[in-house]
Write an enzyme that holds these catalytic residues in place. Structure first.
Site, PDB file in Angstrom:
ATOM      1  N   LYS A 102       6.415  -5.131  42.603  1.00 22.09           N
ATOM      2  CA  LYS A 102       5.804  -5.122  43.931  1.00 22.09           C
ATOM      3  C   LYS A 102       4.505  -4.310  43.926  1.00 22.09           C
ATOM      4  CE  LYS A 102      10.257  -5.728  46.209  1.00 22.09           C
ATOM      5  NZ  LYS A 102      11.375  -5.113  46.956  1.00 22.09           N
ATOM      6  N   GLN A 146      13.799  -0.097  49.088  1.00 23.67           N
ATOM      7  CA  GLN A 146      14.364  -0.964  48.055  1.00 23.67           C
ATOM      8  C   GLN A 146      15.891  -0.933  48.132  1.00 23.67           C
ATOM      9  OE1 GLN A 146      12.716  -3.042  45.950  1.00 23.67           O
ATOM     10  NE2 GLN A 146      14.746  -3.771  45.354  1.00 23.67           N
ATOM     11  N   ASP A 169       9.848  -6.049  54.944  1.00 24.52           N
ATOM     12  CA  ASP A 169      10.961  -6.873  54.468  1.00 24.52           C
ATOM     13  C   ASP A 169      11.486  -7.799  55.558  1.00 24.52           C
ATOM     14  OD1 ASP A 169      11.470  -6.584  51.749  1.00 24.52           O
ATOM     15  OD2 ASP A 169      12.496  -4.671  52.016  1.00 24.52           O
TER      16      ASP A 169
END
Length: 321
Positions: A102, A146, A169
């Site tokens: 990422k 995460q 997200d």
């Protein structure tokens, strides 16, 4: 939405699709009379019953170039460079690998990022304190935590601790709720990638039968929501008739549904779940499954999807473009 959050919309609304697209494959079973034709810039294999398989990797590269130009244009207008803050907990090798990817993807398009690393015994309260600080930091455009988190931390509570406009997200309950109400929101990356594939390749969904195999809250569920909702609403949907199946749907029942489908989206996490005898001619198959399996030929672990593109009895998944 603030200026910085709008800048980061570019990252998650499009860059978020890049990594997911790179793992995807699209198979469009050529209908009679379509042999050898070009499909939105991708070639068919030239055989009447071959699949037209579109490389998600190539599509991701194209999108990455568009994002690079978009970020440069954004900054040239005097806006701040988008900034991503990633909270990484513990020493899970897979999580560290994902985070590195990422960070690399963000850097490739001109977006800066930081990793906030915490030990696996970090308290939930400390994580919420961190998200509070990042929410209030005008320098931070987007935040992601995460997953998975350690067992003693409630993932839903932590995800809901992120400001919805910085929730890259798309897991915050407000973003999920807005998605379900056909309103603009930050959408989970895999679902956004599937929608991007459909839009860019011209796969028809209006009035079509779609089967989504998978029901996870970050893939199957939002994919189904995007595809079945009204195309004239604030956040346009695909106007499809959507059936949701999952890993516990009996294989014979799953086959009944997939044989009726014009579009099949597979995100169940089961290797070789969908085979050629389960797909009708002319259907589109989008595979976003991620599975690590042992390769007996090399003795190594390899990454495969949920669709059996190899070793089928019919030559419909035969050639990859």
């Amino acid at each position: 939405m603030t200026v910085s959050a709008r800048a980061f919309w570019l990252l998650r609304g499009r860059l978020g699709r890049v990594s997911a697209l790179g793992r995807s494959a699209v198979s469009l079973l050529a209908a009679p009379g379509t042999a050898g034709r070009a499909f939105r810039g991708f070639r068919s294999s030239g055989l009447r019953h071959d699949a037209i398989i579109i490389s998600g990797t190539e599509m991701a590269k194209q999108i990455q170039k568009e994002i690079q130009r978009g970020v440069a244009s954004w900054i040239s207008l005097g806006n701040g460079r988008p900034h991503l803050s990633i909270i990484l907990v513990g020493d899970n090798p897979a999580s560290h690998t994902y985070v590195r990817k990422k960070v690399k993807a963000a850097a490739a398009v001109g977006i800066c990022s930081e990793i906030i690393l915490k030990p696996k015994d970090v308290s939930q309260e400390e994580l919420l304190d961190i998200t509070d600080q990042l929410n209030m930091d005008p320098r931070v455009s987007g935040i992601l935590v995460q997953l998975p988190l350690p067992d003693h931390v409630d993932e839903r509570t932590v995800c809901n601790g992120i400001a919805p406009e910085k929730d890259v997200d798309g897991f915050h309950i407000i973003n999920i709720g807005r998605l379900c109400l056909d309103q603009h929101s930050l959408i989970p990356a895999t679902a956004s990638a599937v929608w991007e594939i459909i839009q860019r390749t011209g796969i028809e969904t209006f009035g079509k039968n779609v089967v989504v195999v998978g029901r996870s809250k970050n893939a199957g569920m939002p994919i189904a929501m995007l595809l079945h909702t009204d195309g004239e609403h604030e956040r346009p949907g695909g106007d499809a008739t959507v059936t949701i199946a999952h890993r516990y749907t009996p294989k014979e029942q799953l086959k009944i549904h997939t044989l009726l489908a014009d579009v099949i989206v597979v995100a169940a996490g089961i290797p070789k779940l969908i085979t050629s005898d389960m797909v009708k001619e002319g259907a589109a198959v989008i595979d976003v499954g991620i599975n690590y399996v042992h390769d007996p030929m090399t003795g190594k672990t390899k990454l495969v999807g949920d669709v059996d593109f190899e070793g089928n009895r019919k030559p419909v998944f035969q050639k990859k473009i």
